[in-house]
Scaffold this active site. Structure first.
Site, PDB file in Angstrom:
ATOM      1  CG  ASP A 341       4.435  -4.179  18.901  1.00 40.76           C
ATOM      2  OD1 ASP A 341       3.616  -3.690  17.997  1.00 40.76           O
ATOM      3  OD2 ASP A 341       4.089  -5.865  18.838  1.00 40.76           O
ATOM      4  CD  GLU A 342       7.038  -8.001  20.904  1.00 36.29           C
ATOM      5  OE1 GLU A 342       7.160  -9.198  21.381  1.00 36.29           O
ATOM      6  OE2 GLU A 342       6.413  -7.908  19.808  1.00 36.29           O
TER       7      GLU A 342
END
Ligand code: TNX
Length: 533
Positions: A341-342
């Site tokens: 993620d991210e």
């Protein structure tokens, strides 16, 4: 008709029953109110519940707990249940595994369950003479016992001896899950939680038939598991947390203790090493993991998206192979979560290269990849599971992956994130995905929420608890209760039982239990809490 409702009818027909979702939603005729009320307190709502008016079983000093002969897991479930009840009832409740079920008792049998209940389903019968749980697998016995616990007087959940009597309302419940994966996630990286704290949470989630605990073991602020081949990860990278406290980490023996404790409650651990972003703790621990050869300082803030493993360097993949290899060897469950993620400090092309390199490493260690749904922007192995954490009801890469056979775990942040505040003035939590009170947490259908990701593409649901603001077990409980049971019910109960009014009423009935168990829960104004809550 959905597959689930077809199965419901089939099983009901087999058992010669009328499906009684109506009872569950509180529309019982007045004549059966006394018993129906008790059945209508169970969370998650069972597939079918039929009260036997006027019938009840009394647990007394004559009651024995009988486990299917020859099954060590069944005996262990019986032992666990009896041990818990001895504390609150003061009754002897001996556990027996002789070949014949005793006349007066609680029997856990691995025979006689309707075939459609699957690995986790069960049939629970309560008559004046006996309580019988029938399942095909030990997991089903365990789930059935959790239902039985909710049918006992609230005082049975106390941690000190209480006065009886101990009646259990008569009837039959036939029950099995809608989704195979029903998870909770605990972020032990932003703040560290001890083995005892994790075990306490496992006990709490297991009550609601959650079967997976995803542990977020690494992030920018801390590395929480000892890796023998890279000892500085835990020794140095584990030495702090958000706000700059001492942090901490699990030895491999600690991690194994958590895995075993969870297994005894039919909860599978999914370990997550988040990468290529969220890796500052690793990069701070080993200079050679950085593209420029310089280790950054440890990080105790709450920003995201600033760190990345060095995608172009071969050592990165040696590192990942060794780290994941050690964790896989300690993990009996099928999944290894790689985060993903991210990763805003990794270019899109580097990101795709990276996920493409890491998936086969996980597979080589015998595990199935899970990743946050950002991984759907890359080419996935057919078995890779994407965990949706967005706040919208459409996501083109996730829909495309699902069309291609990728299974999805649903954790929409504006519904299922336990770190979101309930209200603006909630002391703990964040609100980037919105405020989430009970009705919001409950009011969505995991099998029909994300466009292009229908029931058959959904492996299940998960309620993540990120811990930037969460420090104690009391904090964990305040955020998890009462929302975690809402997500648990969405994962377990057939959609035909979905009813917000009935749910909040059943949820309210949990309040007095949480009170006697010492669970620190949020008294949502959307729930009518009975006295003793
Ligand atoms: C986003 S959700 C994150 C986490 C934060 C969380 C806070 C996701 C996959 N990543 O790094 O802890 O928001 O709510």
């Amino acid at each position: 008709m959905t597959t689930a409702s077809r199965r419901t009818r089939l099983i009901a027909a087999l058992a010669g029953l009328v499906v009684t979702a109506g009872l569950v939603s509180g529309t019982a005729a007045p004549a059966v109110a006394a018993t129906a009320v008790a059945f209508s307190t169970v969370v998650p709502a069972p597939v079918s519940a039929t009260a036997a008016p006027g019938v009840s079983y009394a647990i007394t000093s004559a009651t024995t707990v009988y486990a299917a002969p020859g099954s060590a897991p069944a005996a262990a479930i019986a032992d666990q249940f009896a041990a818990r009840l001895r504390v609150s009832t003061g009754l002897p409740l001996p556990v027996v595994t002789t070949v014949a079920a005793p006349a007066d008792g609680i029997a856990l049998l691995l025979t006689g369950a309707p075939s459609g209940v699957g690995a986790e389903g069960y049939q629970l019968d309560i008559t004046a003479g006996a309580i019988t749980v029938r399942a095909s697998q030990p997991a089903g016995l365990f789930r059935g016992v959790q239902t039985l616990r909710q049918l006992l007087p609230v005082t049975a959940d106390a941690t000190t001896a209480q006065a009886g009597p101990w009646p259990v309302p008569g009837g039959r419940i036939i029950d099995y899950p809608r989704f195979a994966y029903r998870g909770a996630m605990l972020d032990v990286a932003r703040h560290f939680f001890t083995v005892a704290q994790v075990e306490r949470y496992i006990d709490q989630i297991a009550l609601y038939k959650i079967n997976t605990l995803h542990l977020h073991l690494s992030d920018d602020q801390g590395w929480r598991i000892a890796i023998n081949s890279w000892p500085n990860l835990a020794a140095y990278g584990g030495g702090t947390q958000v706000g700059g406290g001492p942090g901490g980490y699990y030895t491999q023996a600690d991690y194994t203790a958590i895995v075993n404790y969870a297994a005894a409650r039919y909860v599978t651990i999914v370990p997550e090493i988040d990468m290529p972003g969220h890796t500052n703790a690793a990069l701070a621990s080993y200079a050679q993991l950085n593209c420029n050869g310089v280790a950054p300082a440890r990080y105790t803030g709450t920003q995201v998206g600033f760190s990345s493993l060095c995608v172009s360097m071969e050592l990165t993949y040696t590192f990942i192979d060794q780290v994941l290899g050690e964790i896989a060897a300690l993990t009996p469950g099928p999944y290894m979560h790689i985060g993903g993620d991210e990763a805003s400090s990794t270019t899109a092309s580097d990101y795709a290269t990276f996920i493409g390199r890491v998936q086969p490493i996980v597979a080589a260690h015998g595990k199935t990849v899970m990743g946050w749904h950002d991984v759907a922007n890359t080419t996935l192995l057919p078995s890779t599971v994407a965990q949706f954490w967005g706040t919208t009801t459409s996501n083109a890469p996730v829909a495309a992956a699902a069309a291609n056979g990728t299974k999805v775990v649903m954790s929409p942040a504006n519904k299922a994130y336990l770190d979101m505040k309930y209200r603006n003035n909630t002391r703990l939590g964040q609100k980037w995905a919105g405020l989430i009170d009970v009705n919001t947490a409950y009011d969505w259908n995991p099998g029909a929420y994300l466009s292009g990701v229908g029931e058959t593409a959904v492996l299940g649901v998960e309620a993540p608890l990120w811990t930037e603001t969460i420090v104690t077990s009391a904090d964990i409980e305040y955020m998890a209760f009462p929302r975690l049971p809402a997500i648990a019910e969405l994962g377990w109960s057939p959609w035909s039982t979905h009813n917000a009014t009935a749910f909040t009423s059943r949820l309210g009935a949990q309040g007095p239990r949480w009170h006697v168990m010492g669970i620190n829960y949020y008294h949502s104004t959307q729930v009518t809490w009975p006295s003793g809550s």
